[in-house]
Scaffold this active site. Structure first.
Site, PDB file in Angstrom:
ATOM      1  CG  ASP A  62      16.064  -1.218  -8.594  1.00 13.78           C
ATOM      2  OD1 ASP A  62      15.393  -0.406  -9.248  1.00 13.78           O
ATOM      3  OD2 ASP A  62      17.038  -0.893  -7.893  1.00 13.78           O
ATOM      4  CD  GLU A 100       5.116  -2.572  -8.678  1.00 15.32           C
ATOM      5  OE1 GLU A 100       4.442  -2.539  -7.623  1.00 15.32           O
ATOM      6  OE2 GLU A 100       6.325  -2.704  -8.698  1.00 15.32           O
ATOM      7  CB  ALA A 114      -0.921  -0.006   1.213  1.00 15.14           C
ATOM      8  N   GLY A 131       0.176   9.563  -5.952  1.00  9.44           N
ATOM      9  CA  GLY A 131       0.170   8.423  -6.870  1.00  9.44           C
ATOM     10  C   GLY A 131       1.564   8.281  -7.446  1.00  9.44           C
ATOM     11  NE  ARG A 179       9.089   0.965 -11.320  1.00 12.02           N
ATOM     12  CZ  ARG A 179       9.497   2.092 -10.762  1.00 12.02           C
ATOM     13  NH1 ARG A 179      10.758   2.444 -10.838  1.00 12.02           N
ATOM     14  NH2 ARG A 179       8.657   2.886 -10.143  1.00 12.02           N
TER      15      ARG A 179
HETATM   16  C1  LIG Z   1      -5.915  -1.806 -10.595  1.00 13.79           C
HETATM   17  C2  LIG Z   1      -4.889  -1.031  -9.822  1.00 13.79           C
HETATM   18  C3  LIG Z   1      -4.136  -1.668  -8.888  1.00 13.79           C
HETATM   19  C4  LIG Z   1      -3.206  -0.955  -8.130  1.00 13.79           C
HETATM   20  N1  LIG Z   1      -2.489  -1.595  -7.149  1.00 13.79           N
HETATM   21  C5  LIG Z   1      -1.710  -0.874  -6.324  1.00 13.79           C
HETATM   22  C6  LIG Z   1      -1.101  -1.484  -5.185  1.00 13.79           C
HETATM   23  O1  LIG Z   1      -1.204  -2.696  -4.951  1.00 13.79           O
HETATM   24  N2  LIG Z   1      -0.411  -0.690  -4.336  1.00 13.79           N
HETATM   25  C7  LIG Z   1      -0.270   0.659  -4.553  1.00 13.79           C
HETATM   26  O2  LIG Z   1       0.344   1.317  -3.725  1.00 13.79           O
HETATM   27  N3  LIG Z   1      -0.812   1.256  -5.634  1.00 13.79           N
HETATM   28  C8  LIG Z   1      -1.534   0.532  -6.517  1.00 13.79           C
HETATM   29  N4  LIG Z   1      -2.126   1.149  -7.592  1.00 13.79           N
HETATM   30  C9  LIG Z   1      -1.941   2.572  -7.815  1.00 13.79           C
HETATM   31  C10 LIG Z   1      -1.022   2.872  -8.981  1.00 13.79           C
HETATM   32  O3  LIG Z   1       0.309   2.525  -8.677  1.00 13.79           O
HETATM   33  C11 LIG Z   1      -1.197   4.367  -9.291  1.00 13.79           C
HETATM   34  O4  LIG Z   1      -2.478   4.497  -9.884  1.00 13.79           O
HETATM   35  C12 LIG Z   1      -0.124   4.900 -10.197  1.00 13.79           C
HETATM   36  O5  LIG Z   1       1.080   5.009  -9.505  1.00 13.79           O
HETATM   37  C13 LIG Z   1      -0.477   6.288 -10.764  1.00 13.79           C
HETATM   38  O6  LIG Z   1      -0.875   7.138  -9.767  1.00 13.79           O
HETATM   39  P1  LIG Z   1      -2.219   7.991  -9.904  1.00 13.79           P
HETATM   40  O7  LIG Z   1      -3.307   7.058 -10.285  1.00 13.79           O
HETATM   41  O8  LIG Z   1      -2.404   8.810  -8.695  1.00 13.79           O
HETATM   42  O9  LIG Z   1      -1.971   8.930 -11.147  1.00 13.79           O
HETATM   43  P2  LIG Z   1      -1.205  10.330 -11.173  1.00 13.79           P
HETATM   44  O10 LIG Z   1       0.097  10.238 -10.462  1.00 13.79           O
HETATM   45  O11 LIG Z   1      -2.149  11.385 -10.732  1.00 13.79           O
HETATM   46  O12 LIG Z   1      -0.895  10.477 -12.734  1.00 13.79           O
HETATM   47  C14 LIG Z   1      -1.891  10.831 -13.681  1.00 13.79           C
HETATM   48  C15 LIG Z   1      -1.215  10.933 -15.036  1.00 13.79           C
HETATM   49  O13 LIG Z   1      -0.172  11.939 -15.001  1.00 13.79           O
HETATM   50  C16 LIG Z   1       1.074  11.376 -15.399  1.00 13.79           C
HETATM   51  N5  LIG Z   1       2.154  11.996 -14.629  1.00 13.79           N
HETATM   52  C17 LIG Z   1       2.228  12.111 -13.275  1.00 13.79           C
HETATM   53  N6  LIG Z   1       3.388  12.720 -12.921  1.00 13.79           N
HETATM   54  C18 LIG Z   1       4.048  12.985 -14.074  1.00 13.79           C
HETATM   55  C19 LIG Z   1       5.302  13.604 -14.383  1.00 13.79           C
HETATM   56  N7  LIG Z   1       6.099  14.052 -13.418  1.00 13.79           N
HETATM   57  N8  LIG Z   1       5.661  13.696 -15.667  1.00 13.79           N
HETATM   58  C20 LIG Z   1       4.862  13.236 -16.663  1.00 13.79           C
HETATM   59  N9  LIG Z   1       3.662  12.643 -16.428  1.00 13.79           N
HETATM   60  C21 LIG Z   1       3.265  12.526 -15.165  1.00 13.79           C
HETATM   61  C22 LIG Z   1       0.958   9.893 -15.099  1.00 13.79           C
HETATM   62  O14 LIG Z   1       1.840   9.130 -15.866  1.00 13.79           O
HETATM   63  C23 LIG Z   1      -0.506   9.642 -15.465  1.00 13.79           C
HETATM   64  O15 LIG Z   1      -0.614   9.469 -16.831  1.00 13.79           O
HETATM   65  C24 LIG Z   1      -3.027   0.434  -8.368  1.00 13.79           C
HETATM   66  C25 LIG Z   1      -3.776   1.069  -9.367  1.00 13.79           C
HETATM   67  C26 LIG Z   1      -4.709   0.363 -10.071  1.00 13.79           C
HETATM   68  C27 LIG Z   1      -5.520   1.083 -11.111  1.00 13.79           C
END
Ligand SMILES: Cc1cc2nc3c(=O)[nH]c(=O)nc-3n(C[C@H](O)[C@H](O)[C@H](O)COP(=O)(O)OP(=O)(O)OC[C@H]3O[C@@H](n4cnc5c(N)ncnc54)[C@H](O)[C@@H]3O)c2cc1C
Length: 407
Positions: A258, A384, A138, A145, A261
């Site tokens: 590492d 990830e 988590a 995110g 991914r």
């Molecule tokens: C089905 C599912 C399972 C998941 N399982 C887990 C889990 O087990 N544990 C966990 O901790 N999380 C989990 N996640 C969360 C997942 O890792 C996040 O959704 C992911 O890291 C993206 O974060 P966010 O959704 O907040 O998007 P955001 O960070 O808000 O990003 C939105 C968009 O902006 C882009 N973006 C953001 N920052 C930048 C930047 N600096 N430069 C360019 N583009 C950028 C992103 O690439 C994306 O396209 C899960 C998500 C899903 C949908």
């Protein structure tokens, strides 16, 4: 010459994983896609069999749960110093299993990505206590995110316990796992270095399930949102060092990626292979011949596109194998892990959608798993670390820039 054959010692593992993927995963694929949030009980027996085989050494660590922190686990060095250990074994196993069904793989008991975090930073005592248990991870929060340094969940030491407070969203298998590895900060004023991982038992009364998500794909795998409300855990459940070392930054917790991914990249490689194989069968049934000896312009557009997709898939697969191999051989692989994840995540999604397109209405309908794979695969380019974040990491590493210099 590059030897691209699967190491002989993993042949049994790969064939076992393929059998499971074919007989258990494929046959339950549609059922749990439709019955979102119902627990795939067929996996319990399978998990017990896999555990038994792991204990007997037969599987040599197939699955995310077995991956160590760049460790080579049961790897034996060959004469030229080349090792193929738990990272490679896990990767090869996952590719096969995801050829079967990535949603079911993600909810395999005992195989949660949290175990990779535990293996990467836990001490001996913690490994004994937590090893082998089903552990979710988590990290993500409503305001954190991609930018995991923005985590707001706090961990405050109170006597012999840490008290965790905050909110965690999108936790894969969060409601099914036995343990949840929670990222929280010891001191929000000290930035990344203060972020540590903590092991929380799922039945801790301070860990409250808020809801389960409804999703586009991987519906067999549950995704949970939690509130941590004065959640008390023994202080021995902090993974790694409790010291805040500003110079080390995120090193401890980031180490996990590492190893994980390349595995997520492998999942995309597995789903994409399923798409390619089924598309080839459907094209053949439609009388389209794929001739590798003929130049692209002399064969049908469908055959030519298929060959282009296969070569793209092979590039993704090779990058992924390289990243896992480097982890087994204790070579720093952050760059290759992100390259593999970016390439395989993008290629997997691209291939799945192009296969649907090539097969037309047959590919889009529920009579085929192609439409499901096209929905399932997208997550592998998202969690990830998204595609964009992988590209950012790669750029930073290639240009020698810090995260403050290149955002
Ligand atoms: C089905 C599912 C399972 C998941 N399982 C887990 C889990 O087990 N544990 C966990 O901790 N999380 C989990 N996640 C969360 C997942 O890792 C996040 O959704 C992911 O890291 C993206 O974060 P966010 O959704 O907040 O998007 P955001 O960070 O808000 O990003 C939105 C968009 O902006 C882009 N973006 C953001 N920052 C930048 C930047 N600096 N430069 C360019 N583009 C950028 C992103 O690439 C994306 O396209 C899960 C998500 C899903 C949908």
């Amino acid at each position: 010459m590059i030897n691209l054959e699967i190491p002989r010692k993993f042949e049994f593992l790969v064939s076992q994983a393929h059998q499971v993927a074919n007989e258990v995963f494929r046959s339950n694929s549609r059922k749990y896609d439709e019955a979102e949030h119902s627990y795939p009980k067929e996996l319990d027996m399978l998990a017990a069999v896999i555990e038994g085989m792991n204990e007997g050494g037969a599987l040599s660590g197939a699955g995310a749960g077995a991956v160590g922190g760049g460790s080579n686990g049961s790897a034996k060095s060959t004469e030229n110093g080349n090792r193929n250990g738990t990272n490679m074994a896990s990767l090869l196993g996952l590719i096969e299993l995801c050829w079967g069904d990535v949603g079911l793989l993600l909810t395999m008991p005992k195989q949660g990505l949290g175990q990779a975090a535990i293996a990467a930073v836990a001490n001996e005592e913690q490994l004994k206590r937590f090893g082998g248990k089903w552990a979710a991870m988590a990290i993500t929060e409503p305001e954190a995110g991609s930018d995991s340094a923005a985590i707001r969940t706090t961990a405050t030491l109170d006597g012999d316990e840490y008290v965790l407070n905050g909110e965690k969203i999108f936790v894969t298998s969060g409601d099914r796992a036995e343990l949840i590895v929670v990222w929280a900060t010891l001191d929000r004023n000290q930035g990344r270095a203060a972020i540590k991982s903590f092991v929380v038992e799922r039945d801790n009364p301070g860990l409250k399930l808020d809801r389960l998500e409804h999703k586009l794909g991987i519906r067999a795998s549950d995704t949970a949102n939690f509130v941590l409300d004065n959640c008390r855990i023994p202080k021995e459940n902090l993974l790694g060092s409790p010291d805040i070392e500003p110079k080390r930054g995120f090193a401890g917790v980031m180490q996990t990626f590492d190893n994980t991914r390349p595995l997520v990249a492998g999942m995309a490689v597995g789903v994409a292979r399923a798409c390619l194989e089924r598309t080839r069968e459907l094209l053949t049934e439609a009388g389209i011949e794929i001739d590798y000896d003929a130049p692209p312009h002399t064969q049908s557009a469908a055959a030519s596109e298929f060959i282009a997709m296969e070569s793209d898939w092979e590039a993704a697969r090779l990058l992924t194998l390289q990243a896992a191999w480097m982890a087994d051989n204790k070579k720093p692989n952050s760059l290759q892990a992100s390259m593999a994840k970016a390439k395989a995540g993008r290629t997997g999604t691209d291939i799945a959608l192009r296969c649907v397109a090539l097969c037309g209405s047959i590919g889009y309908g529920e009579g085929e798993l192609l439409e499901k794979w096209a929905r399932d695969v997208k997550i592998l380019d998202l969690f990830e670390g998204t595609q964009q974040i992988q590209l950012l990491i790669i750029s930073r590493l290639l240009l020698g820039k810090t995260s403050a210099e290149l955002k």
